[in-house]
Design a protein around this motif. Structure first.
Motif, PDB file in Angstrom:
ATOM      1  N   UNK A  63     -14.409 -50.038  16.226  1.00 24.86           N
ATOM      2  CA  UNK A  63     -14.068 -48.632  16.448  1.00 24.86           C
ATOM      3  C   UNK A  63     -15.062 -47.663  15.804  1.00 24.86           C
ATOM      4  N   UNK A  64     -15.745 -48.094  14.742  1.00 29.36           N
ATOM      5  CA  UNK A  64     -16.696 -47.166  14.100  1.00 29.36           C
ATOM      6  C   UNK A  64     -17.958 -46.993  14.937  1.00 29.36           C
ATOM      7  N   UNK A  65     -18.147 -47.843  15.956  1.00 33.48           N
ATOM      8  CA  UNK A  65     -19.322 -47.739  16.822  1.00 33.48           C
ATOM      9  C   UNK A  65     -19.088 -46.795  17.995  1.00 33.48           C
ATOM     10  N   UNK A 114     -16.998 -43.358   7.093  1.00 30.92           N
ATOM     11  CA  UNK A 114     -16.834 -44.500   6.184  1.00 30.92           C
ATOM     12  C   UNK A 114     -15.481 -44.488   5.481  1.00 30.92           C
ATOM     13  N   UNK A 115     -14.715 -43.403   5.676  1.00 28.91           N
ATOM     14  CA  UNK A 115     -13.368 -43.350   5.117  1.00 28.91           C
ATOM     15  C   UNK A 115     -12.304 -43.879   6.068  1.00 28.91           C
ATOM     16  N   UNK A 116     -12.697 -44.133   7.315  1.00 28.34           N
ATOM     17  CA  UNK A 116     -11.740 -44.635   8.301  1.00 28.34           C
ATOM     18  C   UNK A 116     -11.400 -46.091   8.017  1.00 28.34           C
ATOM     19  N   UNK A 117     -10.205 -46.507   8.437  1.00 27.88           N
ATOM     20  CA  UNK A 117      -9.786 -47.888   8.202  1.00 27.88           C
ATOM     21  C   UNK A 117     -10.652 -48.879   8.965  1.00 27.88           C
ATOM     22  N   UNK A 118     -11.255 -48.449  10.066  1.00 25.91           N
ATOM     23  CA  UNK A 118     -12.129 -49.346  10.828  1.00 25.91           C
ATOM     24  C   UNK A 118     -13.436 -49.642  10.088  1.00 25.91           C
TER      25      UNK A 118
END
Length: 322
Positions: A36-38, A90-94
């Motif tokens: 998801x971070x991509x 970078x704070x997201x759970x993903x």
């Protein structure tokens, strides 16, 4: 507008039953998916539009139920559940697995010297500060001074624990020394999370009835939420920091790592990553995200307010944060 799917799907709640551990685990395996971070900003905005439109009764032609749920989980992975703001990446759970596997792997590889301990504990607490702030519960702002106090206190606590235990570990087996970073991380979590969310402890977090109607703010609810998060975070770190030391201790006695010592860090990072892929969602699932408590455990003034407005209400609900 005509729709291919019904308009009564409750996308405010997870797709799976959150009253069961399996349901919560399925939910968090999706939320913490590193892929998801991509996703591009355009895809995130499209997911938000699908979710917001659906809540208003608007459905794009051809949208399937699976696509709706996919959009909901993309939305949940990038936007705060209370404020609706897009979260720092970078704070997201993903981002938990890729970030933590790198930082934890390096902490456990470079733990023998004081400069290495200082640097990697600082990096870890900097990352934790970002995660704790990004995933704070409620819509309460946090001041720069509160943020700084929590950050400095947690970093100091982690470094002091690591250096103190390192000096003690020199008198025991090298295997024991490999567990020093875990002790430092556990102690820092006990400091960092309550301090980062101190405003919630002071002023409370929003509590609602089961239909989401806000009833007030409760510090008692904040205490329960933060306790659950601390427990989850410590247990989340446990497999990645408890299993690899045994494996690395055995591998370092083999000819391969004696010949290629530089491979120690990549192997350790990989081992931690494998553990975190499973530990992160499973430990997030230990407690319901929409936590609850009995009305009788709330502050007396809030109890009185609720009993006046909702006489038969027995439990209140709140977002515990992550």
């Amino acid at each position: 507008m005509s729709a291919d799917i019904p308009l009564n799907i409750n996308i405010k709640e997870p797709r799976w039953d959150q009253s069961t551990f399996i349901g919560r685990a399925s939910h968090f395996f999706t939320v913490t998916d590193p892929r998801n971070i991509l996703l591009s900003d355009a895809k995130l905005e499209n997911a938000r539009k699908i979710v917001h439109d659906y809540r208003q009764g608007i459905v794009a032609p051809g949208l399937t139920e699976d696509e709706l749920w996919r959009a909901k989980y993309i939305y949940d992975s990038a936007f705060h559940p209370d404020t609706g703001e897009k979260m720092f990446v970078i704070g997201r759970m993903s981002a938990q697995v890729p970030m933590n596997m790198t930082i934890t792997g390096c902490m456990m590889t470079f733990y023998r010297t004081t400069p290495a301990v200082l640097f990697w504990q600082w990096v870890n607490q900097s990352f934790n500060a970002v995660v704790n702030y990004t995933n704070r519960s409620g819509d309460a702002p946090i001041t720069v001074s509160q943020l700084g106090t929590a950050y400095v206190s947690a970093t100091t606590g982690a470094v002091a624990t690591a250096l103190g235990l390192n000096s003690l570990a020199k008198r025991v087996s090298p295997l024991i020394g490999r567990f020093v970073p875990f002790a430092a991380v556990a102690s820092a979590n006990c400091i960092n999370i309550p301090l980062m969310r101190q405003r919630e402890l002071k002023f409370g977090i929003p509590v609602t009835d089961e239909n989401g109607n806000r009833l007030g703010d409760s510090s008692k609810a904040a205490q329960q939420a933060i306790t659950q998060v601390v427990i989850s975070r410590i247990l989340m770190a446990s497999p990645g920091m408890a299993i690899p030391p045994f494996i690395m201790n055995a591998l370092e006695k083999k000819a391969f790592l004696k010949r290629f010592p530089w491979m120690s860090a990549p192997i350790q990072v990989g081992l931690v990553g494998i553990c975190l892929v499973f530990a992160t969602p499973l430990c997030c699932a230990l407690f319901p995200q929409k936590s609850s408590m009995s009305v009788s455990r709330l502050e007396p003034e809030l109890q009185a307010k609720i009993r006046e407005s909702s006489p038969g209400l027995e439990r209140v609900y709140f977002n515990k944060g992550l």
